[in-house]
Scaffold this active site. Structure first.
Site, PDB file in Angstrom:
ATOM      1  CE  LYS A  89      -4.101  -2.005   2.118  1.00  0.00           C
ATOM      2  NZ  LYS A  89      -4.696  -2.339   3.409  1.00  0.00           N
TER       3      LYS A  89
ATOM      4  CE  LYS B 122      -8.316  -9.623  -4.084  1.00  0.00           C
ATOM      5  NZ  LYS B 122      -9.071  -8.496  -3.601  1.00  0.00           N
TER       6      LYS B 122
ATOM      7  CE  LYS C 184     -15.140  -2.861  -0.471  1.00  0.00           C
ATOM      8  NZ  LYS C 184     -14.265  -3.890   0.035  1.00  0.00           N
TER       9      LYS C 184
HETATM   10  P1  ADP Z   1     -11.349  -5.072  -1.860  1.00  0.00           P
HETATM   11  O1  ADP Z   1     -10.209  -5.643  -2.639  1.00  0.00           O
HETATM   12  O2  ADP Z   1     -12.563  -4.885  -2.675  1.00  0.00           O
HETATM   13  O3  ADP Z   1     -10.950  -3.811  -1.101  1.00  0.00           O
HETATM   14  P2  ADP Z   1     -11.043  -6.391   0.629  1.00  0.00           P
HETATM   15  O4  ADP Z   1      -9.568  -6.502   0.439  1.00  0.00           O
HETATM   16  O5  ADP Z   1     -11.566  -5.377   1.613  1.00  0.00           O
HETATM   17  O6  ADP Z   1     -11.738  -6.154  -0.779  1.00  0.00           O
HETATM   18  O7  ADP Z   1     -11.588  -7.824   0.993  1.00  0.00           O
HETATM   19  C1  ADP Z   1     -12.659  -8.077   1.850  1.00  0.00           C
HETATM   20  C2  ADP Z   1     -12.903  -9.574   1.851  1.00  0.00           C
HETATM   21  O8  ADP Z   1     -13.413  -9.985   0.575  1.00  0.00           O
HETATM   22  C3  ADP Z   1     -11.649 -10.408   2.079  1.00  0.00           C
HETATM   23  O9  ADP Z   1     -12.003 -11.532   2.867  1.00  0.00           O
HETATM   24  C4  ADP Z   1     -11.229 -10.859   0.708  1.00  0.00           C
HETATM   25  O10 ADP Z   1     -10.533 -12.084   0.736  1.00  0.00           O
HETATM   26  C5  ADP Z   1     -12.584 -10.986  -0.009  1.00  0.00           C
HETATM   27  N1  ADP Z   1     -12.426 -10.651  -1.429  1.00  0.00           N
HETATM   28  C6  ADP Z   1     -12.180  -9.426  -1.940  1.00  0.00           C
HETATM   29  N2  ADP Z   1     -12.096  -9.462  -3.275  1.00  0.00           N
HETATM   30  C7  ADP Z   1     -12.299 -10.746  -3.639  1.00  0.00           C
HETATM   31  C8  ADP Z   1     -12.318 -11.420  -4.892  1.00  0.00           C
HETATM   32  N3  ADP Z   1     -12.121 -10.777  -6.019  1.00  0.00           N
HETATM   33  N4  ADP Z   1     -12.533 -12.756  -4.887  1.00  0.00           N
HETATM   34  C9  ADP Z   1     -12.726 -13.422  -3.713  1.00  0.00           C
HETATM   35  N5  ADP Z   1     -12.713 -12.840  -2.505  1.00  0.00           N
HETATM   36  C10 ADP Z   1     -12.502 -11.524  -2.454  1.00  0.00           C
END
Ligand code: ADP
Ligand code: TRP
Length: 323
Positions: A113, A193, A196
């Site tokens: 990050k 992937k 957000k």
């Molecule tokens: P983002 O990448 O949207 O910010 P987070 O990192 O906050 O999402 O992830 C929140 C939860 O959702 C975690 O448990 C993560 O493993 C799951 N998650 C996020 N994106 C995916 C994805 N593309 N496929 C499967 N699980 C995901």
């Protein structure tokens, strides 16, 4: 009975990847009567990135509504917002003083990050300690998380062990991570992937028109309608496989191979299948957003159930430290 605890940040609305990768599996664990489940919204963590108070309120509501709409039963799980229990921030300070600086400096997610983001604040650096506090405050045994969070749970164990050893107490339960290898990474509209932070999400709670627009934006190659296509390299098929009935998938793959079937057709089929698969969730989500009181009541009930555990842990910590 194992105490299972997991959190999800409210740094935006929850997308299909969050729902299939985190929310649904966590709800399945909460519905298993042999688990004592603590599920919470990590709204303090999202302060590292979201600074707008109005967005914060909207994100908390939309995140809580998503959990409830996806079937979380607040009577079966302790469901709460992290910020409603300030015990967590007090414990974070104590834990900070038992956390070696190099451990945080070497954390993968911080390095990643801090290379990527413009706002590299101390909260981002201290993020794993706040997460350790979430886990240790509630005596969690098992922490189900995605692979990217494994290191944070390892750090939690290290911090808890250091504290117990240095204070010669058994203040903290030592938690274990549970990584569900079966949960696949859901691809976003651009094939990376879904996240957000990449602007490639499918938000199944959007009104139909806006949802359709997201689906139509899925990136494909530029083969003409009449050309045969490879279903195994197409983002639309990948997403379709996650939600459609296996017979529908076989049918779509046959259309791809035969030609005369365009990406527009496939996207429309995906849109329709998403509307059907999430029909109930969409209705419930809208009802919760229209009646936020029900959501806030659910969170208040969760905070009430969580508070005695948090206060008992803090009591042990203060005693161990001589405060
Ligand atoms: P983002 O990448 O949207 O910010 P987070 O990192 O906050 O999402 O992830 C929140 C939860 O959702 C975690 O448990 C993560 O493993 C799951 N998650 C996020 N994106 C995916 C994805 N593309 N496929 C499967 N699980 C995901
Ligand atoms: N850091 C986690 C994530 O981004 C969310 C989180 C915060 C969490 N506190 C937690 C997960 C405690 C499990 C346990 O996905």
């Amino acid at each position: 009975m194992a105490r299972i605890l997991t959190g999800i940040q409210s740094s935006g609305r929850q997308h299909l990847g969050n729902i299939l990768g985190a929310i649904k599996p966590a709800i399945a664990l909460a519905n298993d009567p042999s688990n004592d489940a603590y599920l919470f919204i990590a709204d303090l963590h999202s302060l590292t990135s979201v600074k707008d108070p109005i967005a914060r309120k909207e994100n908390l509501l939309a995140t809580a509504a998503a959990w409830l709409a996806c079937g979380l039963d607040p009577d079966k799980a302790v469901f709460y917002a992290q910020s409603h229990l300030p015990e967590c921030t007090e414990l974070t300070w104590y834990l900070n003083c038992y956390t070696p600086f190099p451990m945080l400096a070497n954390a993968h997610s911080f390095k990643d990050k801090s290379d990527r983001l413009a706002d590299v604040n101390a909260g981002l650096f201290d993020y794993p300690v706040l997460m350790a506090s979430d886990i240790l405050l509630y005596d969690a045994d098992v922490v189900p998380v995605g692979k990217d969070q494994r290191q944070h749970v390892e750090m939690t164990r290290d911090i808890a062990e250091a504290f117990n050893r240095q204070t010669a107490t058994e203040t903290f339960v030592i938690p274990e991570a549970r990584i569900d290898e079966a949960v696949m990474t859901i691809p976003g509209t651009d094939g990376q992937k879904m996240s957000k932070s990449y602007g490639n999400v499918i938000d199944i709670f959007l009104p139909e028109k806006a949802l359709k627009k997201q689906i139509m934006s899925i990136v494909t190659d530029s083969k003409a309608l009449e050309d045969p296509k490879d279903p195994n390299t197409c983002n639309v098929v990948q997403l379709y496989r996650l939600v459609a009935h296996p017979d529908q998938v076989v049918e779509m793959e046959a259309h791809y191979r035969a030609g005369g079937y365009g990406y527009g057709h496939a996207k429309t089929a995906l849109f329709e299948v998403l509307l059907t698969a999430f029909e109930d969730e969409r209705k419930r989500f809208d009802a919760y957003v229209e009646n936020p009181q029900a959501v806030y009541q659910a969170l208040a009930l969760g905070a009430e159930k969580a508070r005695p555990i948090a206060q008992a842990t803090l009591g042990r910590v203060r005693a161990a430290l001589g405060f």
